[in-house]
Design a protein around this motif. Structure first.
Motif: not given
Length: 159
Positions: A4, A6, A8, A107-109
């Motif tokens: 995972h 995250q 930004e 934002e990229w998750t």
């Protein structure tokens, strides 16, 4: 176990310009430094299926895969996933855009899992994605801010 990430960045440009430039998949090779080509395979409503091909890596390997992304302009989100997963068991990406005083926060998750036979594990890929995301986000910011300046587009909130 799964990976995972995250990441930004805030871009000093109007949300509409950030949205338009980052969702123009055919032009990604001019926005990202890692892609040699982006081929649109199909567009059905808000869903685009496309093939990305990277520049050769340090070993001369050229990586390519098919992904699809579905945009929701009203919600300011994009959901994407790899269709051809390669070394990943799965790879899902969510893009989120928000108007802020300074311009647009993007934002990229990324949620993923590497296949057991992949040459790297989830931890390695998490670190790799985090390192590369910072580089790509900064490059995207700089290219969009340059376009905004050329257009005379004001960055932040206007309401």
């Amino acid at each position: 176990m799964a990976g995972h990430t995250q990441n930004e960045i805030t871009i000093a440009a109007p949300l509409e310009l950030v949205w338009d430039m980052t969702n123009d998949v055919a032009n990604w090779p001019r926005l990202f430094s890692e892609y040699a080509s982006a081929e649109i395979l199909s567009v059905e409503g808000n869903k685009t299926t496309f093939r990305l091909t990277m520049h050769p890596d340090e070993n001369g390997t050229v990586w390519s895969w098919v992904s699809e992304r579905e945009t929701d302009r009203d919600a300011r989100t994009v959901k994407a996933r790899r269709v051809e997963t390669g070394p990943f068991a799965y790879m899902n990406i969510r893009w989120r855009y928000e108007k802020v005083r300074e311009g647009t926060r993007m934002e990229w998750t990324q949620d993923f899992e590497m296949k057991p036979e992949a040459p790297v594990d989830d931890d390695w890929m998490t670190d790799n994605i985090n390192r590369n995301s910072k580089v790509q986000l900064a490059l995207i910011r700089d290219r969009i801010e340059k376009a905004a300046a050329e257009q005379g587009a004001a960055p932040g909130l206007t309401d």
